[in-house]
Write an enzyme that holds these catalytic residues in place. Structure first.
Site, mmCIF file in Angstrom:
data_model
loop_
_atom_site.group_PDB
_atom_site.id
_atom_site.type_symbol
_atom_site.label_atom_id
_atom_site.label_comp_id
_atom_site.label_asym_id
_atom_site.label_seq_id
_atom_site.Cartn_x
_atom_site.Cartn_y
_atom_site.Cartn_z
ATOM 1 N N THR A 1 47.306 48.213 35.606
ATOM 2 C CA THR A 1 47.044 47.900 36.770
ATOM 3 C C THR A 1 46.891 49.517 37.674
ATOM 4 O OG1 THR A 1 48.613 46.221 36.842
ATOM 5 C CG2 THR A 1 48.558 47.289 38.743
ATOM 6 N N ARG B 1 39.202 49.597 35.184
ATOM 7 C CA ARG B 1 40.033 50.293 36.062
ATOM 8 C C ARG B 1 40.233 51.839 35.330
ATOM 9 N NH1 ARG B 1 44.686 45.571 36.717
ATOM 10 N NH2 ARG B 1 43.969 44.888 38.678
ATOM 11 N N GLU C 1 44.594 30.286 41.961
ATOM 12 C CA GLU C 1 43.503 30.970 42.839
ATOM 13 C C GLU C 1 42.120 30.664 42.935
ATOM 14 O OE1 GLU C 1 43.581 34.453 40.382
ATOM 15 O OE2 GLU C 1 45.840 34.743 40.645
ATOM 16 N N ASN D 1 42.469 49.473 42.715
ATOM 17 C CA ASN D 1 41.962 49.373 41.154
ATOM 18 C C ASN D 1 40.921 48.581 40.957
ATOM 19 O OD1 ASN D 1 43.302 47.235 41.816
ATOM 20 N ND2 ASN D 1 45.063 47.429 40.335
ATOM 21 N N HIS E 1 40.406 42.559 40.424
ATOM 22 C CA HIS E 1 41.721 41.542 40.081
ATOM 23 C C HIS E 1 41.217 40.516 39.089
ATOM 24 C CE1 HIS E 1 44.731 38.162 40.784
ATOM 25 N NE2 HIS E 1 43.636 37.667 40.693
ATOM 26 N N ARG F 1 41.403 40.173 31.541
ATOM 27 C CA ARG F 1 42.633 41.262 31.778
ATOM 28 C C ARG F 1 42.535 42.491 31.031
ATOM 29 N NH1 ARG F 1 46.458 40.543 35.938
ATOM 30 N NH2 ARG F 1 48.146 41.197 34.791
ATOM 31 N N TYR G 1 48.466 36.213 46.897
ATOM 32 C CA TYR G 1 49.389 37.203 46.489
ATOM 33 C C TYR G 1 50.953 36.909 46.650
ATOM 34 C CZ TYR G 1 46.027 40.821 44.796
ATOM 35 O OH TYR G 1 45.070 41.618 44.526
ATOM 36 N N PHE H 1 55.350 46.792 48.575
ATOM 37 C CA PHE H 1 54.079 47.181 48.991
ATOM 38 C C PHE H 1 52.876 46.129 49.385
ATOM 39 C CE2 PHE H 1 54.154 46.102 44.229
ATOM 40 C CZ PHE H 1 53.287 45.037 44.208
ATOM 41 N N LYS I 1 37.345 44.151 44.372
ATOM 42 C CA LYS I 1 38.243 44.533 45.517
ATOM 43 C C LYS I 1 37.404 45.183 46.608
ATOM 44 C CE LYS I 1 42.705 44.156 43.142
ATOM 45 N NZ LYS I 1 44.269 44.608 43.092
HETATM 46 P P1 IDP Z 1 47.666 43.089 38.500
HETATM 47 O O1 IDP Z 1 46.335 43.115 39.764
HETATM 48 O O2 IDP Z 1 47.211 44.175 37.313
HETATM 49 O O3 IDP Z 1 47.881 41.644 37.895
HETATM 50 P P2 IDP Z 1 50.122 43.038 39.983
HETATM 51 O O4 IDP Z 1 51.276 43.723 39.503
HETATM 52 O O5 IDP Z 1 49.931 41.470 40.078
HETATM 53 O O6 IDP Z 1 48.893 43.835 39.080
HETATM 54 O O7 IDP Z 1 49.959 43.739 41.387
HETATM 55 C C1 IDP Z 1 48.805 42.904 42.192
HETATM 56 C C2 IDP Z 1 48.125 44.251 42.832
HETATM 57 O O8 IDP Z 1 48.901 44.980 43.935
HETATM 58 C C3 IDP Z 1 47.801 45.433 42.089
HETATM 59 O O9 IDP Z 1 46.606 45.029 41.481
HETATM 60 C C4 IDP Z 1 47.731 46.516 43.009
HETATM 61 O O10 IDP Z 1 46.441 46.573 43.668
HETATM 62 C C5 IDP Z 1 48.878 46.148 43.967
HETATM 63 N N1 IDP Z 1 50.106 46.757 43.479
HETATM 64 C C6 IDP Z 1 50.706 46.653 42.323
HETATM 65 N N2 IDP Z 1 51.692 47.306 42.260
HETATM 66 C C7 IDP Z 1 51.714 48.359 43.178
HETATM 67 C C8 IDP Z 1 52.656 49.295 43.646
HETATM 68 O O11 IDP Z 1 53.549 49.514 43.064
HETATM 69 N N3 IDP Z 1 52.099 50.302 44.803
HETATM 70 C C9 IDP Z 1 51.205 49.548 45.496
HETATM 71 N N4 IDP Z 1 50.327 48.806 45.209
HETATM 72 C C10 IDP Z 1 50.560 47.842 43.885
HETATM 73 MG MG MG Z 2 48.797 40.230 38.942
#
Ligand code: IDP
Ligand code: MG
Length: 143
Positions: free
Chosen positions: A96, A107, A135, A121, A124, A90, A54, A62, A14
């Protein structure tokens, strides 16, 4: 001989990870794990690409900040390959929330809370083989 399953996953370093010079560290961990690199490109994603990538989060509070963050600079997009590489990456990436992600994960080792609106973080990784196929069509339309 059992049948051969070659699974692929879409990984993104990212904008936070790219700007901090962590692309090599992420690739090092992927290769050390034993997955193969299939394709790699550096690009600053458009908001349109990120809306598709996304889509599942489009209604989340968010979402706007996530798209702002992800379009803020270059990312390294990588296709990796190897049996079970979707759950395997993963696992390498960790949880996350980088504050809670376990030490030893990308992470957990490389990410932290920077007090920004979006969760920065570092990486992805696709969450299923179906997500990976969807994707990869966004990030590598010619693959
Ligand atoms: P993942 O990347 O671990 O699969 P997801 O829930 O799919 O997590 O969320 C996608 C991305 O959105 C996360 O990697 C993070 O950058 C961002 N994100 C997820 N949850 C939040 C939140 O509650 N607040 C702000 N950003 C978030
Ligand atoms: Mg995800």
């Amino acid at each position: 001989m059992g049948h051969v399953t070659t699974e692929r996953s879409l990984v993104l370093v990212k904008p936070d990870g790219f700007a901090r010079g962590l692309t090599g560290e992420v690739i090092r961990r992927i290769e050390r794990k034993g997955y193969r690199l299939v394709a790699l490109r550096i690009l600053t994603p458009t908001r349109e690409m990120l809306g598709r990538h996304y889509a599942e989060h489009a209604e989340k509070p968010f979402f706007g900040e996530l798209v702002d963050f992800m379009s803020s600079g270059p990312v390294t997009a990588i296709v990796i390959e190897g049996n079970q590489c979707v759950p395997g990456f993963r696992s390498l990436a960790g949880a996350t929330d980088p504050t809670k992600a376990a030490p030893g994960t990308i992470r957990g080792d490389l990410g932290r809370d920077w007090g920004k609106g979006s969760t920065e973080n570092v990486v992805h990784g696709s969450d299923s083989p179906e997500s990976a196929a969807r994707e990869m069509a966004i990030w590598f339309p010619d693959l």
